[in-house]
Motif scaffolding. Structure first.
Motif, PDB file in Angstrom:
ATOM      1  N   LEU A 129       0.827  -1.210   0.000  1.00 29.81           N
ATOM      2  CA  LEU A 129       0.000   0.000   0.000  1.00 29.81           C
ATOM      3  C   LEU A 129       0.861   1.260   0.000  1.00 29.81           C
ATOM      4  O   LEU A 129       0.484   2.287  -0.582  1.00 29.81           O
ATOM      5  CB  LEU A 129      -0.919   0.003   1.223  1.00 29.81           C
ATOM      6  CG  LEU A 129      -1.980  -1.109   1.259  1.00 29.81           C
ATOM      7  CD1 LEU A 129      -2.632  -1.168   2.641  1.00 29.81           C
ATOM      8  CD2 LEU A 129      -3.034  -0.878   0.180  1.00 29.81           C
ATOM      9  N   PRO A 133       2.841   3.766  -4.607  1.00 31.59           N
ATOM     10  CA  PRO A 133       3.066   5.149  -5.038  1.00 31.59           C
ATOM     11  C   PRO A 133       4.535   5.544  -5.067  1.00 31.59           C
ATOM     12  O   PRO A 133       4.968   6.280  -5.959  1.00 31.59           O
ATOM     13  CB  PRO A 133       2.279   5.981  -4.016  1.00 31.59           C
ATOM     14  CG  PRO A 133       1.989   5.083  -2.886  1.00 31.59           C
ATOM     15  CD  PRO A 133       1.972   3.699  -3.411  1.00 31.59           C
ATOM     16  N   ALA A 164      -2.855  11.107 -11.581  1.00 33.09           N
ATOM     17  CA  ALA A 164      -4.217  11.448 -11.159  1.00 33.09           C
ATOM     18  C   ALA A 164      -5.088  11.776 -12.368  1.00 33.09           C
ATOM     19  O   ALA A 164      -6.268  11.407 -12.414  1.00 33.09           O
ATOM     20  CB  ALA A 164      -4.183  12.623 -10.186  1.00 33.09           C
ATOM     21  N   TYR A 167      -5.615   8.195 -14.196  1.00 31.79           N
ATOM     22  CA  TYR A 167      -6.298   7.093 -13.514  1.00 31.79           C
ATOM     23  C   TYR A 167      -7.246   7.543 -12.411  1.00 31.79           C
ATOM     24  O   TYR A 167      -7.828   6.697 -11.725  1.00 31.79           O
ATOM     25  CB  TYR A 167      -5.260   6.123 -12.931  1.00 31.79           C
ATOM     26  CG  TYR A 167      -4.358   5.520 -13.980  1.00 31.79           C
ATOM     27  CD1 TYR A 167      -4.822   4.523 -14.834  1.00 31.79           C
ATOM     28  CD2 TYR A 167      -3.040   5.948 -14.123  1.00 31.79           C
ATOM     29  CE1 TYR A 167      -3.996   3.971 -15.795  1.00 31.79           C
ATOM     30  CE2 TYR A 167      -2.211   5.405 -15.095  1.00 31.79           C
ATOM     31  CZ  TYR A 167      -2.695   4.420 -15.923  1.00 31.79           C
ATOM     32  OH  TYR A 167      -1.884   3.873 -16.894  1.00 31.79           O
ATOM     33  N   PRO A 169      -8.356   9.749  -8.754  1.00 35.81           N
ATOM     34  CA  PRO A 169      -7.778  10.057  -7.441  1.00 35.81           C
ATOM     35  C   PRO A 169      -6.824   8.991  -6.907  1.00 35.81           C
ATOM     36  O   PRO A 169      -5.925   9.300  -6.130  1.00 35.81           O
ATOM     37  CB  PRO A 169      -9.016  10.185  -6.542  1.00 35.81           C
ATOM     38  CG  PRO A 169     -10.133  10.504  -7.473  1.00 35.81           C
ATOM     39  CD  PRO A 169      -9.827   9.787  -8.748  1.00 35.81           C
ATOM     40  N   LEU A 170      -7.024   7.740  -7.314  1.00 37.18           N
ATOM     41  CA  LEU A 170      -6.163   6.660  -6.841  1.00 37.18           C
ATOM     42  C   LEU A 170      -5.058   6.327  -7.846  1.00 37.18           C
ATOM     43  O   LEU A 170      -4.518   5.223  -7.847  1.00 37.18           O
ATOM     44  CB  LEU A 170      -7.000   5.406  -6.546  1.00 37.18           C
ATOM     45  CG  LEU A 170      -8.048   5.559  -5.433  1.00 37.18           C
ATOM     46  CD1 LEU A 170      -8.815   4.254  -5.250  1.00 37.18           C
ATOM     47  CD2 LEU A 170      -7.389   5.975  -4.119  1.00 37.18           C
ATOM     48  N   TRP A 173      -1.832   4.680  -6.970  1.00 40.83           N
ATOM     49  CA  TRP A 173      -1.876   3.246  -6.649  1.00 40.83           C
ATOM     50  C   TRP A 173      -2.124   2.394  -7.896  1.00 40.83           C
ATOM     51  O   TRP A 173      -2.489   1.241  -7.789  1.00 40.83           O
ATOM     52  CB  TRP A 173      -2.941   2.984  -5.579  1.00 40.83           C
ATOM     53  CG  TRP A 173      -2.453   3.374  -4.224  1.00 40.83           C
ATOM     54  CD1 TRP A 173      -1.825   2.584  -3.308  1.00 40.83           C
ATOM     55  CD2 TRP A 173      -2.517   4.678  -3.635  1.00 40.83           C
ATOM     56  NE1 TRP A 173      -1.486   3.311  -2.190  1.00 40.83           N
ATOM     57  CE2 TRP A 173      -1.901   4.602  -2.356  1.00 40.83           C
ATOM     58  CE3 TRP A 173      -3.033   5.908  -4.064  1.00 40.83           C
ATOM     59  CZ2 TRP A 173      -1.793   5.702  -1.526  1.00 40.83           C
ATOM     60  CZ3 TRP A 173      -2.921   7.005  -3.231  1.00 40.83           C
ATOM     61  CH2 TRP A 173      -2.309   6.899  -1.969  1.00 40.83           C
ATOM     62  N   HIS A 174      -1.889   2.993  -9.072  1.00 36.82           N
ATOM     63  CA  HIS A 174      -1.940   2.208 -10.309  1.00 36.82           C
ATOM     64  C   HIS A 174      -0.862   1.120 -10.221  1.00 36.82           C
ATOM     65  O   HIS A 174       0.315   1.411 -10.044  1.00 36.82           O
ATOM     66  CB  HIS A 174      -1.666   3.112 -11.513  1.00 36.82           C
ATOM     67  CG  HIS A 174      -1.449   2.362 -12.790  1.00 36.82           C
ATOM     68  ND1 HIS A 174      -2.440   1.596 -13.371  1.00 36.82           N
ATOM     69  CD2 HIS A 174      -0.354   2.252 -13.590  1.00 36.82           C
ATOM     70  CE1 HIS A 174      -1.961   1.053 -14.485  1.00 36.82           C
ATOM     71  NE2 HIS A 174      -0.703   1.437 -14.630  1.00 36.82           N
TER      72      HIS A 174
END
Length: 298
Positions: A129, A133, A164, A167, A169-170, A173-174
């Protein structure tokens, strides 16, 4: 027969639960200082593949330094400067707490090799997690060869904005699922670390030497097993946006375009880097953890 596994732990305290997180910060800083130049070479070789601009790791180092200067080996280091400290704090802190969880209320019970491996698996999924990023920003800067106005990204913040837009707001975390797949091999990292530690302690080596050698050997084991997945993960996460090839399809793409050798591009610098980088980091983590816990008992 009792397994040689280091000193028994007393009852878990708040200090015990936080020690791994605090020591992980020191470990992450050590990892950045020792390992980032090797990591840059590894990532560039992985992304360029067999038909790219580099003929091998040495050629990558020479051309990078000649064309971009020595500082280019630390491209993308600003993200890991904070990120690796945070990653190791989360990884090693959660590892310590998963060990405590598996130990349960019986504080005298020694964990098995499998227990340590399962704690490593949990730590790997947890740190994914934070790692996703950090790694996607780092890698996109590492494989940016242009300079000045021709650059795609002006820095880490610009990478984050781009993701951003592509993809949502997340976007940072792509590739989370790809990172979790690669970090699943922490099962082997921490399971083998316990095996190597027990073997070295049986030979009456000093504890700091056990930590260093076992950490280096476990890292070599980890990278040998997970490297093909790491190549595919990095290719997937550094594609043009939106990603045209899925993580699963990237395995067949690499095999179809480069054959089996495509899964091991950049393996040599990764393997060489893994021993000193992780041996030093784990030694710092173990030593700092012991110092924190010992200070609490005084």
């Amino acid at each position: 027969m009792e397994r040689l596994d280091g000193p028994r732990l007393g009852p878990a305290t708040a200090r015990d639960r936080l020690a791994g997180f605090a020591a992980g910060i020191a470990s992450g800083a050590t990892k950045l200082l020792v390992g980032h130049p090797f990591d840059t070479v590894k990532v560039r070789c992985q992304i360029e593949g067999g038909h790219g601009r580099f003929s091998g790791p040495i050629n990558c180092i020479v051309r990078t330094v000649r064309q971009e200067g020595p500082r280019a080996l630390y491209k993308g280091a600003s993200a890991p400067l904070v990120g690796w400290a945070a990653m190791d704090a989360v990884q090693l802190g959660s590892l310590s707490n998963y060990r405590l969880l598996l130990q349960g209320s019986d504080r005298a019970r020694r964990l098995t090799h499998l227990d340590h491996a399962l704690a490593g698996l949990g730590a790997g999924w947890t740190v994914a997690l934070v790692a996703t990023p950090v790694e996607i920003v780092k890698m996109r800067l590492q494989v940016q060869y242009a300079s000045g106005a021709a650059r795609t990204y002006r820095g880490p913040i610009d990478v984050a904005r781009h993701l951003a837009r592509a993809y949502g707001p997340l976007g940072l975390w792509h590739g989370l699922h790809a990172t979790m797949a690669q970090r699943s091999f922490f099962f082997a990292l921490w399971g083998s670390y316990d095996v190597y530690s027990a073997w070295l302690r049986a030979r009456r080596l000093p504890e700091h030497l056990v930590n260093f050698l076992a950490g280096g050997m476990a890292a070599n084991t980890f990278w040998t097993l997970c490297y093909p997945v790491d190549v595919v993960k990095n290719r997937y996460m550094t594609q043009p946006d939106p990603a045209p090839i899925s993580f699963v399809r990237m395995f067949s793409h690499v095999y179809r375009t480069e054959g089996p050798s495509g899964f091991f591009r950049g393996f040599v610098p990764a393997f060489i880097r893994s021993f000193p980088t992780n041996a030093s980091a784990i030694l710092v983590w173990e030593t700092t953890t012991r110092l924190i816990k010992d200070a609490g008992r005084q």
